[in-house]
Design an enzyme around this catalytic site. Structure first.
Site, PDB file in Angstrom:
ATOM      1  CG  HIS A  96       3.571  -1.677  11.677  1.00  0.00           C
ATOM      2  ND1 HIS A  96       4.555  -0.398  11.578  1.00  0.00           N
ATOM      3  CD2 HIS A  96       2.977  -1.357  10.561  1.00  0.00           C
ATOM      4  CE1 HIS A  96       4.217   0.378  10.760  1.00  0.00           C
ATOM      5  NE2 HIS A  96       3.512   0.165  10.054  1.00  0.00           N
TER       6      HIS A  96
ATOM      7  CG  HIS B 253      -0.242   0.132   2.369  1.00  0.00           C
ATOM      8  ND1 HIS B 253       0.280  -0.783   3.135  1.00  0.00           N
ATOM      9  CD2 HIS B 253      -0.499   0.965   3.610  1.00  0.00           C
ATOM     10  CE1 HIS B 253       0.607  -0.538   4.420  1.00  0.00           C
ATOM     11  NE2 HIS B 253       0.207   0.801   4.514  1.00  0.00           N
TER      12      HIS B 253
ATOM     13  CG  ASP C 208       4.594   2.968   7.525  1.00  0.00           C
ATOM     14  OD1 ASP C 208       3.842   3.417   6.749  1.00  0.00           O
ATOM     15  OD2 ASP C 208       4.618   2.218   8.172  1.00  0.00           O
ATOM     16  CG  HIS C 209       3.937   0.204   4.201  1.00  0.00           C
ATOM     17  ND1 HIS C 209       4.106  -1.055   4.773  1.00  0.00           N
ATOM     18  CD2 HIS C 209       3.772   0.843   5.488  1.00  0.00           C
ATOM     19  CE1 HIS C 209       3.474  -1.216   6.004  1.00  0.00           C
ATOM     20  NE2 HIS C 209       3.153  -0.068   6.413  1.00  0.00           N
TER      21      HIS C 209
ATOM     22  CG  HIS D  97       0.020   4.448   4.632  1.00  0.00           C
ATOM     23  ND1 HIS D  97      -0.756   3.954   5.492  1.00  0.00           N
ATOM     24  CD2 HIS D  97      -0.973   5.529   4.120  1.00  0.00           C
ATOM     25  CE1 HIS D  97      -1.937   4.067   5.768  1.00  0.00           C
ATOM     26  NE2 HIS D  97      -2.157   5.181   4.696  1.00  0.00           N
TER      27      HIS D  97
ATOM     28  CG  HIS E 173      -3.982   0.334   6.509  1.00  0.00           C
ATOM     29  ND1 HIS E 173      -4.097   0.886   8.054  1.00  0.00           N
ATOM     30  CD2 HIS E 173      -2.807   0.530   6.087  1.00  0.00           C
ATOM     31  CE1 HIS E 173      -2.942   1.508   7.881  1.00  0.00           C
ATOM     32  NE2 HIS E 173      -2.421   1.374   7.061  1.00  0.00           N
TER      33      HIS E 173
ATOM     34  CG  ASP F 156       0.699  -1.191   7.783  1.00  0.00           C
ATOM     35  OD1 ASP F 156       1.531  -2.100   8.104  1.00  0.00           O
ATOM     36  OD2 ASP F 156       0.644   0.050   7.753  1.00  0.00           O
TER      37      ASP F 156
HETATM   38 FE    FE Z   1       2.524   0.833   8.102  1.00  0.00          FE
HETATM   39 ZN    ZN Z   2       0.120   1.710   6.642  1.00  0.00          ZN
END
Ligand code: FE
Ligand code: ZN
Length: 260
Positions: A170, A52, A56-57, A54, A108, A132
Site C-alpha cells: 500500500h 495473505h 484487496d490482495h 484479504h 496483520h 501488509d
Molecule cells: Fe491490503
Molecule cells: Zn491486508
C-alpha cells in the site's frame, strides 16, 4: 529483471517482476492492471504470489489463473482461491529462474507470509514482498495476530540486509510519516525522508520500494526499543515501569490507530 508497482484500487500496489518475457505478480487484488501490464509489455504470466487472504490482495487471482494457467502460491494457514500451493516458513518458490524464500510474518493476519529474494538471487539487490506487514514508516493493523507476533515478524524483516528493497502493498507512506513525526519530532533522518517522499507524491510517483536500512532509521514500528520512541510512547500511554517490549509495541500501535 524489472520491478514495477502496478497501482490498484485507491492505494494498493500489485508488484510485478519480469525479465521482458515472463512475469510474476504479487497480491493481485484486481486482475485488470495485471492484464494491461502483460499486454503492454508482451509478457507471459509465470506465477502468482499471495501474502495473505484479504480481498484487496486476492480478488484478481482466479481471473488471472483462468486466463494464463499461472500457478498460485500462498500461505498454508489461510483461505486462498484454489488451486494454490500452500507455503510456510522455510519453503521456497522457484519462478523466472529466481528462488524466493518464504517467511512467516503473522500479525496483520494469522497466516501472513512474505517472499524474500536474497542477494545474488538474480536481481541487483535483495527484495522482499511483505504484503501488509511492513509499510514505509508504518506497519499493518493487527486484525488477527497479537502485538508480540507482529513485533517478532517485524524483527525478522528488520534483520534482512540493509540494501533489501521492501515492496509494500500500500501507498500509505505520507500518512505513516505524519505519525512517525509525532513520535520522533527530532529524528533528522525522518525529516529528510519525509521531504523526499512528499516530493515523489507531488509528482504522483510511488514512494516504494523503500530500503530496509532507511526504514530502520525512520519507521517507529522498527524502533520501538529506541530510547526516543520508548520515551514518546511512555509520555502518551500509561505503561508500567517494567512493561514488556510487546506491551510498548502494542501501545505504539494503539496510538497510531487513534492518530488523526
Ligand atoms: Fe491490503
Ligand atoms: Zn491486508
Amino acid at each position: 529483471m524489472t520491478l514495477v508497482p502496478l497501482p490498484a484500487f485507491t492505494d494498493n500496489y500489485i508488484w510485478m517482476l519480469h525479465d521482458r518475457a515472463a512475469a510474476i505478480v504479487v497480491d493481485p487484488g484486481d486482475a485488470q492492471p495485471v492484464f494491461d501490464a502483460l499486454a503492454r509489455d508482451h509478457l507471459q504470466l509465470a506465477a502468482i504470489l499471495v501474502t495473505h487472504h484479504h480481498a484487496d490482495h486476492t480478488g484478481g487471482v482466479a481471473a488471472l489463473r483462468e486466463a494464463t494457467s499461472a500457478p498460485v502460491f500462498g500461505p498454508a494457514g489461510e483461505r486462498i482461491p484454489q488451486p494454490c500451493t500452500p507455503l510456510r516458513q522455510g519453503d521456497h518458490v522457484d519462478a523466472l529462474g529466481l528462488r524466493f524464500n518464504v517467511l512467516d510474518v503473522p500479525g496483520h493476519t494469522a497466516g501472513h507470509i512474505a517472499f524474500y529474494l536474497p542477494s545474488g538471487g538474480g536481481h541487483a539487490t535483495p527484495l522482499v514482498f511483505c504484503g501488509d506487514t511492513l509499510f514505509s514508516g508504518g506497519c499493518g493493523r493487527l486484525f488477527e495476530g497479537t502485538p508480540a507476533q507482529m513485533l517478532a515478524s517485524l524483527d525478522a524483516l528488520a534483520a534482512l540486509p540493509g540494501d533489501t528493497q521492501v515492496c509494500c502493498a500500500h501507498e500509505y507512506t505520507l500518512s505513516n510519516l505524519r505519525f512517525a513525526q509525532a513520535v520522533e519530532p527530532d529524528n533528522s533522518d525522518l525529516t529528510q525522508y519525509t521531504a523526499r517522499c512528499q516530493a515523489l507524491r507531488a509528482i504522483d510517483q510511488p514512494t516504494l520500494p523503500t530500503q530496509l536500512a532507511v526504514e530502520r532509521l525512520i519507521n517507529p514500528f522498527l524502533r520501538s526499543r529506541e530510547a526516543s520512541v520508548l520515551q514518546a510512547v511512555r509520555a502518551h500511554a500509561d505503561l508500567p515501569a517494567d512493561a514488556a517490549e510487546a506491551e510498548v509495541f502494542a501501545a505504539l500501535r494503539q496510538w497510531k490507530n487513534d492518530f488523526r
